[in-house]
Design a protein around this motif. Structure first.
Motif, short mmCIF file in Angstrom:
data_model
loop_
_atom_site.label_atom_id
_atom_site.label_comp_id
_atom_site.label_asym_id
_atom_site.label_seq_id
_atom_site.Cartn_x
_atom_site.Cartn_y
_atom_site.Cartn_z
N PHE A 1 -3.99 0.77 8.62
CA PHE A 1 -2.85 1.51 8.09
C PHE A 1 -2.14 0.76 6.98
CE2 PHE A 1 1.51 3.16 8.08
CZ PHE A 1 1.27 4.51 8.02
N TRP A 2 -1.99 -0.55 7.11
CA TRP A 2 -1.21 -1.32 6.14
C TRP A 2 -2.07 -2.00 5.09
CZ3 TRP A 2 3.48 0.27 6.48
CH2 TRP A 2 4.05 0.61 7.70
N ALA A 3 -3.37 -1.98 5.27
CA ALA A 3 -4.28 -2.55 4.26
C ALA A 3 -5.29 -1.47 3.88
CB ALA A 3 -4.95 -3.81 4.78
N TYR A 4 -6.35 -1.86 3.20
CA TYR A 4 -7.26 -0.87 2.62
C TYR A 4 -8.52 -0.72 3.46
CZ TYR A 4 -4.00 -1.35 -1.17
OH TYR A 4 -2.84 -1.36 -1.89
N LYS A 5 -8.31 -0.27 4.70
CA LYS A 5 -9.43 0.03 5.59
C LYS A 5 -9.22 1.43 6.14
CE LYS A 5 -11.21 -4.20 5.52
NZ LYS A 5 -12.55 -4.51 4.97
N ILE A 6 -10.32 2.12 6.41
CA ILE A 6 -10.26 3.45 7.02
C ILE A 6 -10.69 3.31 8.47
CG2 ILE A 6 -11.23 5.79 7.00
CD1 ILE A 6 -11.61 5.49 3.99
N TYR A 7 -9.76 3.59 9.37
CA TYR A 7 -10.06 3.46 10.81
C TYR A 7 -10.90 4.66 11.24
CZ TYR A 7 -9.34 2.34 15.72
OH TYR A 7 -9.53 1.98 17.04
N TYR A 8 -12.05 4.40 11.80
CA TYR A 8 -12.94 5.48 12.19
C TYR A 8 -13.53 5.30 13.58
CZ TYR A 8 -16.85 2.31 11.23
OH TYR A 8 -17.71 1.25 11.27
N VAL A 9 -13.29 4.16 14.24
CA VAL A 9 -13.91 3.89 15.54
C VAL A 9 -12.99 4.41 16.65
CG1 VAL A 9 -15.40 1.97 14.88
CG2 VAL A 9 -12.99 1.53 15.31
N TYR A 10 -12.83 5.73 16.70
CA TYR A 10 -11.93 6.32 17.69
C TYR A 10 -12.53 6.28 19.10
CZ TYR A 10 -8.88 7.77 13.95
OH TYR A 10 -8.01 7.75 12.88
N GLY A 11 -13.83 6.03 19.21
CA GLY A 11 -14.40 5.79 20.53
C GLY A 11 -13.84 4.51 21.13
N PHE A 12 -13.71 3.46 20.29
CA PHE A 12 -13.06 2.23 20.73
C PHE A 12 -11.62 2.52 21.16
CE2 PHE A 12 -16.41 0.15 18.23
CZ PHE A 12 -16.72 -0.92 19.04
N MET A 13 -10.94 3.32 20.36
CA MET A 13 -9.53 3.62 20.68
C MET A 13 -9.42 4.35 22.01
SD MET A 13 -6.65 5.65 18.44
CE MET A 13 -6.60 4.42 17.12
N LEU A 14 -10.34 5.27 22.29
CA LEU A 14 -10.30 5.98 23.57
C LEU A 14 -10.52 5.03 24.74
CD1 LEU A 14 -10.10 8.70 25.02
CD2 LEU A 14 -12.57 8.96 24.74
N LEU A 15 -11.44 4.08 24.58
CA LEU A 15 -11.65 3.07 25.64
C LEU A 15 -10.40 2.23 25.85
CD1 LEU A 15 -15.28 1.78 24.91
CD2 LEU A 15 -14.51 3.03 26.92
N VAL A 16 -9.81 1.78 24.75
CA VAL A 16 -8.60 0.96 24.86
C VAL A 16 -7.45 1.76 25.46
CG1 VAL A 16 -6.86 -0.30 23.51
CG2 VAL A 16 -9.28 -0.56 22.97
N PHE A 17 -7.35 3.04 25.10
CA PHE A 17 -6.32 3.90 25.67
C PHE A 17 -6.50 4.01 27.19
CE2 PHE A 17 -4.86 8.13 27.00
CZ PHE A 17 -3.55 8.12 26.53
N THR A 18 -7.74 4.20 27.63
CA THR A 18 -8.02 4.29 29.07
C THR A 18 -7.68 2.98 29.77
OG1 THR A 18 -9.81 5.85 28.58
CG2 THR A 18 -9.79 4.85 30.77
N ILE A 19 -8.08 1.87 29.15
CA ILE A 19 -7.77 0.55 29.72
C ILE A 19 -6.27 0.35 29.82
CG2 ILE A 19 -7.88 -1.93 29.24
CD1 ILE A 19 -10.71 -1.38 28.07
N LEU A 20 -5.54 0.74 28.77
CA LEU A 20 -4.09 0.59 28.77
C LEU A 20 -3.45 1.38 29.92
CD1 LEU A 20 -1.46 -0.38 27.41
CD2 LEU A 20 -1.55 1.67 25.99
N VAL A 21 -3.93 2.60 30.15
CA VAL A 21 -3.39 3.42 31.23
C VAL A 21 -3.59 2.73 32.58
CG1 VAL A 21 -3.67 5.61 32.49
CG2 VAL A 21 -3.67 5.60 29.99
N ILE A 22 -4.80 2.24 32.83
CA ILE A 22 -5.10 1.62 34.12
C ILE A 22 -4.33 0.32 34.31
CG2 ILE A 22 -6.94 0.64 35.54
CD1 ILE A 22 -8.88 2.56 34.11
N VAL A 23 -4.31 -0.53 33.28
CA VAL A 23 -3.61 -1.81 33.40
C VAL A 23 -2.11 -1.59 33.58
CG1 VAL A 23 -2.98 -3.91 32.16
CG2 VAL A 23 -5.33 -3.10 32.09
N ARG B 1 0.82 -1.21 0.00
CA ARG B 1 0.00 0.00 0.00
C ARG B 1 0.85 1.27 0.00
NH1 ARG B 1 -4.71 1.89 4.32
NH2 ARG B 1 -5.20 3.84 3.27
N GLN B 2 2.00 1.25 0.68
CA GLN B 2 2.81 2.46 0.79
C GLN B 2 3.75 2.65 -0.40
OE1 GLN B 2 1.94 0.66 3.57
NE2 GLN B 2 0.60 2.34 4.14
#
Length: 545
Positions: free
Chosen positions: A428-450, A10-11
């Motif tokens: 990023f490496w294939a042909y998908k557009i990442y748009y679920v940033y709400g999921f990313m925010l949850l995972v980011f919060t989980i990562l901080v706590i863990v 892709r790149q």
């Protein structure tokens, strides 16, 4: 027109007219980049020359013709064999098409010569585009190839605000596995925080109870070893760690990267940055530059508390630590891109712009943060006195060794995010557009706590083994999450993609190393923050004789 390149890489992209296509008769509007993000992402916008007027249908019309020479035939054959695809834009909506087709059984290769545009409109706005490739012509030597196009306008009920939704893939990103992974990580957080709280509070309560009886014990009884564990190292626990300059630089950058990640995620949620070319990268660069004082403030305040004197060196190191790695990696990959004549080759003007941002924005703002940090928070406020002579570290079980703790410390944080890593890598490496940033925010919060919870446990085990080297251990044990992410990226490359070639391989592993470095610095800082709060809490509560 934008770029063309092999489907599996892709790149690895090139300008559309690097293939011997011909332009339409309409005058060109020139080659241009709109934003810094587009320039860095290799966007190569060139006018196609096709004449398309709003709501005016165009019957099948020839717009140019080429004679296939031996050289141009070889170029097209290479493109078809490597499954070249191209991208173009109409009204900022992306369209993708395939260059050609092949009949491998008969060793015949074809070129698609007709572009059929179906354009939907709602009122005076374009709301969707469909491109159909038709009329394949065999690539025979000395053949004349005529390129044609047609345009069909259709009224649509799609709202202009929703026109980008067709490019999203809810079935992939909102799959039940994605929801299950979030739920699983959330349950891990509840279990881990509960377990940490229960174990530590019960253990510390016993320690507090035992230490509160010190006044009732005979001196001989105390000398026989009733005191043990983390209290024994109270005179060394706040001792300055080795390589203080590097440590404070990493902590300052970790605060900075954490803030940038959080801000970009929130901006992406609020502003739908994925709908505009290069906007996510441009936003990241802007946020990183303007929040640089955070780096200088936290790095310099910690350095001053630890008694550091080389504050100018610390400031310069903090300001240019991450930019140096990014620019160094990009510079090396840029040589390969130039050799390939790829659109990912960064123009000289863009390099100058990035250097100007580093020297005229990042450096002065880091200096501002450094001055504030040294003057406002630069005084040590340790709850314990530091002994003049370091205490010898006793022998301990192999599983209490800092290296073992470091390697095990990143397992659970990685386990909480690795499913999300798959979706991010695929976008990023294939042909998908990442748009679920709400999921990313949850995972980011989980990562901080863990990360904080695991590091607190690791720090307590280390101190209980009378090893006071908790600063670097807490940072590295949390930062080892990045090592597992990079190992996962190696697995992803070989088993989840079909990438090939020097350029794509160097691009992949180079930028995955940068991603892992930023993640490691962020997680390491989060781990150190949690461990520092924990250490100050327990040594500030217990009465030290």
């Amino acid at each position: 027109m934008n770029t063309v390149g092999p489907y599996h890489n892709r790149q690895e992209t090139y300008g559309y007219f690097s293939l011997p296509f011909c332009r339409g008769p309409k005058d060109t509007i020139g080659h241009y980049h709109e934003t810094l993000g587009e320039a860095l992402q290799g966007v190569e916008l060139e006018y196609s020359g096709l004449s398309i007027e709003f709501r005016q249908d165009v019957a099948e019309m020839a717009y140019c013709e080429i004679v296939l020479t031996e050289d141009s035939r070889k170029v097209f054959l290479y493109a078809v064999k490597n499954h070249y695809w191209y991208q173009m834009y109409i009204d900022d909506l992306p369209i993708w098409g395939i260059v050609g087709d092949m009949d491998e059984a008969n060793n015949v290769y074809y070129l698609w010569t007709h572009k059929k545009f179906d354009i939907g409109y709602n009122g005076d706005r374009i709301v969707y585009i469909n491109l159909t490739s038709e009329n394949k012509v065999a690539l025979d030597q000395a053949t004349k190839i005529k390129f044609t196009y047609e345009v069909n306008w259709k009224q649509s009920s799609v709202a202009f605000e929703d026109r980008f939704n067709k490019y999203l893939d809810p079935n992939f990103f909102q799959h039940s596995i994605h929801w299950f992974s979030i739920f699983n990580s959330f349950m891990m957080v509840i279990f881990l925080v509960g377990l940490v709280s229960m174990i530590l509070m019960r253990t510390l309560r016993k320690d507090y109870a035992r230490y509160s009886k010190d006044d009732d014990l005979e001196d001989l009884e105390r000398d026989l070893g009733d005191e043990y564990g983390w209290k024994q190292v109270h005179g060394d626990v706040f001792r300055t760690p080795p390589d203080t300059l590097l440590f404070c630089c990493l902590i300052g950058n970790g605060y900075h990267v954490t803030l940038v990640a959080l801000c970009v995620i929130l901006f992406a949620i609020l502003g739908d940055l994925y709908t505009e070319r290069g906007s996510l990268l441009s936003t990241t660069i802007f946020v990183y530059a303007v929040t640089t004082p955070v780096n200088g403030y936290f790095g310099s305040s910690l350095y001053a508390q630890m008694g550091g004197k080389k504050w100018i060196k610390q400031m310069m190191m903090s300001a240019f630590f991450i930019p140096t790695f990014i620019c160094g990696t990009a510079f090396c990959i840029n040589f390969i891109a130039i050799y390939y004549h790829a659109s990912r080759a960064i123009p000289f003007g863009t390099m100058i712009a990035v250097l100007c941002i580093c020297f005229f924005v990042i450096l002065p703002l880091t200096m501002l943060g450094t001055v504030l940090g040294r003057n406002l928070s630069g005084q040590p406020d340790y709850p314990c006195r530091i002994n003049a002579v370091p205490r010898p570290i006793p022998e301990k079980k192999w599983y209490m060794d800092p290296f073992v703790i470091i390697m095990l410390g990143g397992v659970l944080p990685f386990g909480s995010i690795f499913i999300e890593m798959y979706f991010i890598f695929t976008s990023f490496w294939a042909y998908k557009i990442y748009y679920v940033y709400g999921f990313m925010l949850l995972v980011f919060t989980i990562l901080v706590i863990v990360t904080m919870s695991v590091t607190i446990v690791c720090t307590y085990f280390l101190l209980n083994a009378e090893d006071y080297r908790w600063q670097w251990t807490s940072f590295c044990s949390a930062g080892s999450t990045a090592l597992y992410v990079y190992l996962y990226s190696i697995y992803y490359f070989f088993f989840k993609t079909k990438m090939y070639g020097l350029f794509q391989t160097a691009f992949y592993f180079g930028y995955m190393a940068l991603f892992s470095l930023a993640l490691g610095v962020m997680c390491g800082t989060l781990g150190y923050i949690g461990a520092s709060l924990f250490v100050r809490k327990i040594y500030g509560t217990v009465k030290i004789d």
